[in-house]
Design a protein around this motif. Structure first.
Motif, short mmCIF file in Angstrom:
data_model
loop_
_atom_site.label_atom_id
_atom_site.label_comp_id
_atom_site.label_asym_id
_atom_site.label_seq_id
_atom_site.Cartn_x
_atom_site.Cartn_y
_atom_site.Cartn_z
N GLY A 1 14.53 -2.61 -3.17
CA GLY A 1 13.76 -3.64 -3.87
C GLY A 1 12.31 -3.77 -3.47
O GLY A 1 11.73 -4.86 -3.58
N PHE A 2 11.68 -2.65 -3.01
CA PHE A 2 10.28 -2.71 -2.63
C PHE A 2 9.35 -2.91 -3.82
O PHE A 2 8.30 -3.53 -3.72
N TYR A 3 9.73 -2.34 -4.95
CA TYR A 3 8.82 -2.32 -6.10
C TYR A 3 8.90 -3.59 -6.93
O TYR A 3 9.98 -4.14 -7.17
N ASN A 4 7.72 -4.05 -7.34
CA ASN A 4 7.62 -5.20 -8.23
C ASN A 4 6.44 -4.97 -9.18
O ASN A 4 5.76 -3.93 -9.11
N LEU A 5 6.19 -5.92 -10.05
CA LEU A 5 5.15 -5.77 -11.06
C LEU A 5 3.76 -5.61 -10.44
O LEU A 5 2.93 -4.84 -10.94
N ILE B 1 0.82 -1.21 0.00
CA ILE B 1 0.00 0.00 0.00
C ILE B 1 0.86 1.27 0.00
O ILE B 1 0.65 2.17 -0.82
N THR B 2 1.82 1.33 0.92
CA THR B 2 2.64 2.55 1.04
C THR B 2 3.47 2.83 -0.20
O THR B 2 3.44 3.96 -0.72
N PRO B 3 4.22 1.85 -0.74
CA PRO B 3 4.97 2.12 -1.98
C PRO B 3 4.06 2.46 -3.16
O PRO B 3 4.41 3.28 -4.01
N MET B 4 2.87 1.83 -3.23
CA MET B 4 1.93 2.12 -4.31
C MET B 4 1.47 3.58 -4.24
O MET B 4 1.49 4.29 -5.25
N ASN B 5 1.06 4.03 -3.04
CA ASN B 5 0.60 5.42 -2.89
C ASN B 5 1.72 6.41 -3.16
O ASN B 5 1.48 7.51 -3.69
N LYS C 1 1.13 -2.51 -11.15
CA LYS C 1 -0.23 -2.73 -11.66
C LYS C 1 -1.27 -2.09 -10.74
O LYS C 1 -2.23 -1.46 -11.21
N LEU C 2 -1.09 -2.22 -9.44
CA LEU C 2 -2.01 -1.61 -8.47
C LEU C 2 -2.01 -0.09 -8.61
O LEU C 2 -3.06 0.55 -8.52
N ALA C 3 -0.83 0.48 -8.83
CA ALA C 3 -0.72 1.93 -8.98
C ALA C 3 -1.42 2.41 -10.24
O ALA C 3 -2.10 3.45 -10.24
N VAL D 1 13.11 11.16 -1.14
CA VAL D 1 14.04 10.38 -0.31
C VAL D 1 13.50 8.96 -0.12
O VAL D 1 14.22 7.97 -0.28
N ARG D 2 12.21 8.87 0.22
CA ARG D 2 11.61 7.54 0.44
C ARG D 2 11.56 6.73 -0.84
O ARG D 2 11.76 5.51 -0.83
N LEU D 3 11.26 7.39 -1.96
CA LEU D 3 11.19 6.69 -3.24
C LEU D 3 12.53 6.06 -3.60
O LEU D 3 12.59 4.90 -4.04
N LEU D 4 13.60 6.81 -3.39
CA LEU D 4 14.94 6.28 -3.67
C LEU D 4 15.27 5.10 -2.77
O LEU D 4 15.83 4.09 -3.22
N ILE D 5 14.87 5.22 -1.49
CA ILE D 5 15.11 4.12 -0.54
C ILE D 5 14.35 2.87 -0.98
O ILE D 5 14.89 1.76 -0.99
#
Length: 250
Positions: free
Chosen positions: A190-194, A47-51, A198-200, A181-185
């Motif tokens: 490796g938080f992001y995946n397919l 949820i958090t990385p998607m938002n 898709k959820l985003a 800053v958070r996006l780069l972290i």
């Protein structure tokens, strides 16, 4: 991960409501999206990385749109203090996640919000660098520890912003830097995946519709009404934090 029609529709409704609030107040979208989406099979690490994928460009757009209404130079010290506060907050995250502390944080936010709501215009302060630094560091600390970055909102509101454009521009510029800053972290850890991508993409429709309608409604409201909405959203943030901590122990 299977994305059903039901989940897609739920994502649309939740994100529409969340970003309608952001269109009005300039912040507050996680108050709706995080707890509501937690009711589904989605996890917080989705949820958090998607938002964040949607908040980053939106905050960039809003701050750029209102760039003439606020001073980037004057906002930089606040951002630096917030980022300084985030460091110990992130370091303590592993050891100090007591729901009691989070409940107390929610209670403090509610009390601050009530003070904002009942405060007379004549009691607004002109701003103080020491107070600004302490409030911003505290805001960054709670952001790193609990993901709650709100105390600086109370400071900006108390020091008397000129109009909604100045408030939104300054707020969203601060959020944009913090989001970067958070996006780069998230990217490098490796938080992001397919699935999250898709959820985003599915959520984006609700986000755009909510922001558009919220902005349209906002343009018809007076400055006094908008300031009341901002304060109410702030109080709701505290209540949301308090209830989740006491009831769900999270």
């Amino acid at each position: 991960m299977e994305i059903t029609i039901g989940l897609a529709l739920f994502l649309f409704v939740v994100q529409f409501c969340s970003y309608f609030v952001k269109g009005l107040a300039g912040f507050g979208d996680p108050l709706i999206s995080n707890p509501m989406l937690s009711l589904t099979t989605l996890q917080n690490n989705q949820i958090t990385p998607m938002n964040l994928l949607m908040n980053w460009p939106l905050n960039l757009y809003i701050s750029f749109k209102n760039r003439k209404a606020f001073s980037v130079k004057d906002t930089i010290p606040m951002i630096v203090c917030i980022l300084i506060g985030m460091v110990p907050g992130l370091l303590l995250l592993k050891y100090a996640t007591s729901w009691v502390l989070k409940a107390l944080l929610g209670l403090v936010i509610v009390i601050c919000g009530i003070e904002m709501l009942t405060r007379k215009e004549s009691t607004r302060s002109s701003g103080n660098m020491i107070v600004m630094a302490l409030v911003s560091i505290a805001s960054g600390f709670t952001a790193g520890l609990y993901g709650i970055n709100l105390f600086f909102v109370a400071y900006i509101e108390r020091t008397g912003y000129v109009n909604r454009n100045q408030f939104r521009g300054q707020m969203c510029f601060i959020f944009f830097i913090e989001n970067t800053v958070r996006l780069l972290i998230y990217i490098f850890t490796g938080f992001y995946n397919l699935d999250i991508i898709k959820l985003a993409l599915i959520s984006a429709v609700g986000v755009i519709c909510g922001m558009f309608l919220g902005s349209r409604v906002d343009s018809r409201l007076s400055e006094a009404t908008v300031k009341k909405i901002i304060t109410i959203v702030f109080i709701c943030a505290g209540l949301s934090t308090l209830i989740k901590a006491v009831v769900f122990k999270i």
